[in-house]
Write a protein that holds these residues in place. Structure first.
Motif, PDB file in Angstrom:
ATOM      1  N   LEU A   8       0.824  -1.206   0.000  1.00 15.92           N
ATOM      2  CA  LEU A   8       0.000   0.000   0.000  1.00 15.92           C
ATOM      3  C   LEU A   8       0.858   1.256   0.000  1.00 15.92           C
ATOM      4  N   PHE A   9       1.861   1.307   0.858  1.00 18.22           N
ATOM      5  CA  PHE A   9       2.693   2.500   0.941  1.00 18.22           C
ATOM      6  C   PHE A   9       3.502   2.719  -0.327  1.00 18.22           C
ATOM      7  N   ALA A  10       3.891   1.636  -0.994  1.00 19.14           N
ATOM      8  CA  ALA A  10       4.585   1.782  -2.282  1.00 19.14           C
ATOM      9  C   ALA A  10       3.630   2.312  -3.342  1.00 19.14           C
ATOM     10  N   GLU A  11       2.381   1.876  -3.268  1.00 19.17           N
ATOM     11  CA  GLU A  11       1.379   2.279  -4.267  1.00 19.17           C
ATOM     12  C   GLU A  11       0.915   3.719  -4.047  1.00 19.17           C
ATOM     13  N   ASP A  12       0.704   4.107  -2.783  1.00 16.86           N
ATOM     14  CA  ASP A  12       0.168   5.437  -2.479  1.00 16.86           C
ATOM     15  C   ASP A  12       0.836   5.955  -1.210  1.00 16.86           C
ATOM     16  N   PRO A  13       1.977   6.622  -1.329  1.00 14.15           N
ATOM     17  CA  PRO A  13       2.720   7.090  -0.149  1.00 14.15           C
ATOM     18  C   PRO A  13       1.962   8.109   0.695  1.00 14.15           C
ATOM     19  N   GLY A  14       0.926   8.723   0.111  1.00 20.74           N
ATOM     20  CA  GLY A  14       0.190   9.751   0.846  1.00 20.74           C
ATOM     21  C   GLY A  14      -0.886   9.218   1.763  1.00 20.74           C
ATOM     22  N   ILE A  15      -1.206   7.944   1.657  1.00 26.81           N
ATOM     23  CA  ILE A  15      -2.234   7.360   2.518  1.00 26.81           C
ATOM     24  C   ILE A  15      -1.723   7.260   3.952  1.00 26.81           C
ATOM     25  N   LYS A  16      -2.579   7.597   4.898  1.00 30.15           N
ATOM     26  CA  LYS A  16      -2.260   7.445   6.306  1.00 30.15           C
ATOM     27  C   LYS A  16      -3.054   6.267   6.872  1.00 30.15           C
ATOM     28  N   VAL A  17      -2.367   5.392   7.604  1.00 31.37           N
ATOM     29  CA  VAL A  17      -2.989   4.190   8.146  1.00 31.37           C
ATOM     30  C   VAL A  17      -2.928   4.229   9.663  1.00 31.37           C
ATOM     31  N   HIS A  18      -4.040   3.880  10.287  1.00 29.21           N
ATOM     32  CA  HIS A  18      -4.103   3.748  11.739  1.00 29.21           C
ATOM     33  C   HIS A  18      -4.642   2.368  12.063  1.00 29.21           C
ATOM     34  N   LEU A  19      -3.822   1.539  12.668  1.00 27.96           N
ATOM     35  CA  LEU A  19      -4.238   0.213  13.126  1.00 27.96           C
ATOM     36  C   LEU A  19      -4.406   0.251  14.635  1.00 27.96           C
ATOM     37  N   TYR A  20      -5.425  -0.444  15.147  1.00 21.63           N
ATOM     38  CA  TYR A  20      -5.842  -0.282  16.526  1.00 21.63           C
ATOM     39  C   TYR A  20      -5.291  -1.339  17.476  1.00 21.63           C
ATOM     40  N   GLY A  21      -4.436  -2.224  16.987  1.00 18.32           N
ATOM     41  CA  GLY A  21      -3.876  -3.245  17.859  1.00 18.32           C
ATOM     42  C   GLY A  21      -4.851  -4.350  18.207  1.00 18.32           C
ATOM     43  N   LYS A  22      -5.866  -4.542  17.377  1.00 20.34           N
ATOM     44  CA  LYS A  22      -6.888  -5.557  17.639  1.00 20.34           C
ATOM     45  C   LYS A  22      -6.572  -6.849  16.889  1.00 20.34           C
ATOM     46  N   GLN A  23      -6.996  -7.966  17.462  1.00 19.57           N
ATOM     47  CA  GLN A  23      -6.947  -9.224  16.739  1.00 19.57           C
ATOM     48  C   GLN A  23      -7.943  -9.152  15.581  1.00 19.57           C
ATOM     49  N   VAL A  24      -7.515  -9.660  14.428  1.00 22.69           N
ATOM     50  CA  VAL A  24      -8.347  -9.557  13.236  1.00 22.69           C
ATOM     51  C   VAL A  24      -9.436 -10.622  13.266  1.00 22.69           C
ATOM     52  N   ARG A  25     -10.675 -10.155  13.093  1.00 18.60           N
ATOM     53  CA  ARG A  25     -11.823 -11.038  12.903  1.00 18.60           C
ATOM     54  C   ARG A  25     -12.651 -10.483  11.753  1.00 18.60           C
ATOM     55  N   PRO A  26     -13.263 -11.346  10.950  1.00 20.52           N
ATOM     56  CA  PRO A  26     -14.076 -10.849   9.830  1.00 20.52           C
ATOM     57  C   PRO A  26     -15.132  -9.848  10.299  1.00 20.52           C
ATOM     58  N   GLY A  27     -15.132  -8.674   9.666  1.00 21.29           N
ATOM     59  CA  GLY A  27     -16.117  -7.652   9.972  1.00 21.29           C
ATOM     60  C   GLY A  27     -15.794  -6.776  11.161  1.00 21.29           C
ATOM     61  N   ARG A  28     -14.739  -7.083  11.903  1.00 27.80           N
ATOM     62  CA  ARG A  28     -14.382  -6.278  13.077  1.00 27.80           C
ATOM     63  C   ARG A  28     -13.644  -5.030  12.630  1.00 27.80           C
ATOM     64  N   LYS A  29     -13.948  -3.895  13.248  1.00 24.56           N
ATOM     65  CA  LYS A  29     -13.275  -2.643  12.919  1.00 24.56           C
ATOM     66  C   LYS A  29     -11.878  -2.658  13.541  1.00 24.56           C
TER      67      LYS A  29
END
Length: 382
Positions: A331-352
């Motif tokens: 993603l960062f290689a494709e669009d360096p201007g995007i800002k990402v915020h990850l919340y430290g959550k375990q990934v589950r389908p549909g979970r924010k």
């Protein structure tokens, strides 16, 4: 007061992503947010230095937590009002207070009070039994929207009902309810304001929120093609609610835009999903603004940092495939201007589990970038 820095200590009850992002804002103010988390694995507990593990329903845990705070605030609305009143009676500073927060905790109280104050709302009724619900549906026309009075969020606790049979099945569950007419929408908007104990208020640009399956998936700032007089009316409405209810801190007013004007949908008295775009997209993020408000600091500027800002929520996808770390590389290689915020959550389908933000000059292209980035992180494909 933190004796090491000479700065006040803000404590936030709840250790989720809102506390995590509030902690990040606190760092710039020389602070480390004190967090009451349910688990060491909660998003804020993973990053904050000052964490107490305990339940928000445990008055003794709240009391011990508050003893080391100059002010206590919340990242959710689920602390019992009696506990908040007990803390205030014992001399602890709590913002927002129970008298205000009750209207974000209980939809019946909210609708009753806002109606008394003359704020615009959908037609609604208290549900004491099946006759109330069916009678309302017959009066305003089916389908109608029943809502649990307490505990609903992200589409939970909201029940579209098509007829009397569906109404009977819902009433049989014993869930305390109100019922509202199903409104013909132009779109959904949100007005975010902050208010300090001193009484200063600050309003952010009104945004459009895009919902899917009851979950906000995108926020467009400012709301595209929103007439200036309607934008001002939305801001003034939110400021009026904040003043009338005595809110201290952030207030998010979710609104229905209809052909006839604006209607109040929901209230939240804390940082809100509709304001995540402010981290990069406004001069003062909602998280810093909430800290300023509860500390009674002068409030910050709310102007946009770019003509168009779009936040897209990142939902967990199916297990397997490319790791999230590898997806970030691409993603960062494709669009360096995007800002990402990850919340430290375990990934589950549909979970924010996070959000992305894009900024630019053209809303259409900025929105396309944000949606594309969220899709890539969710699915691992463009």
């Amino acid at each position: 007061m933190d004796t090491r820095t000479g700065l006040p200590v803000v404590g936030m009850v709840g250790g989720g992503q809102l506390a995590r992002m509030t902690h990040q804002a606190a760092i710039a103010l020389g602070q480390s947010l004190r967090v009451l988390a349910q688990s060491p694995d909660d998003g804020a507990a993973l990053v904050a230095a000052d964490v107490q593990i305990g339940e928000h329903t445990d008055l003794e845990a709240l009391r011990e937590f508050a003893k080391l705070c100059d002010v206590v605030t919340f990242d959710h609305e689920h602390v019992p009002s009696a506990h908040i009143r007990a803390l205030a009676a014992e001399g602890f500073t709590v913002h927002p207070g129970a008298d205000a927060l009750q209207f974000a905790q209980d939809k019946l109280l909210m609708r009753t009070r806002l109606t008394e104050l003359g704020f615009p709302a959908p037609r609604w009724r208290t549900v004491e039994g099946l006759d109330d619900l069916v009678g309302f549906g017959d009066e305003v026309g089916w389908p109608v929207i029943a809502k649990a009075t307490r505990g609903g969020y992200d589409g939970r606790g909201v029940f579209p009902l098509s007829d009397a049979d569906e109404a009977a099945a819902l009433v049989a569950t014993g869930t305390p309810l109100i019922v509202e007419e199903r409104v013909r929408l132009v779109r959904e908007l949100a007005a975010l304001v902050a208010r300090s104990p001193f009484g200063q208020v600050a309003a952010y640009p009104v945004v459009e929120t895009v919902q899917r399956d009851g979950i906000c998936v995108e926020v467009l700032a400012p709301a595209p093609d929103l007439a200036e007089d309607l934008a001002v009316a939305a801001q003034e409405l939110a400021i009026g609610v904040a003043k009338q209810l005595g809110v201290v801190g952030l207030l998010a007013v979710e609104l229905f835009q209809t052909e006839a004007g604006l209607l109040v949908n929901e209230l939240a008295m804390r940082p809100h999903n509709s304001g995540h775009w402010t981290i990069e997209g406004a001069r003062t993020s909602q998280f810093e603004q909430h800290l300023r408000a509860v500390l009674d600091y002068p409030l910050g500027e709310t102007a946009l940092a770019a003509p168009a800002v779009v936040m897209a929520n990142l939902l967990g996808g199916e297990p397997g495939g490319m790791s999230i770390d590898e997806r970030l590389h691409h993603l960062f290689a494709e669009d360096p201007g995007i800002k990402v915020h990850l919340y430290g959550k375990q990934v589950r389908p549909g979970r924010k589990i996070g959000h992305v933000t894009a900024l630019g000059t053209d809303m259409t292209s900025v929105r396309a970038r944000a949606v594309r980035a969220a899709k890539w992180l969710h699915e691992g494909q463009w």
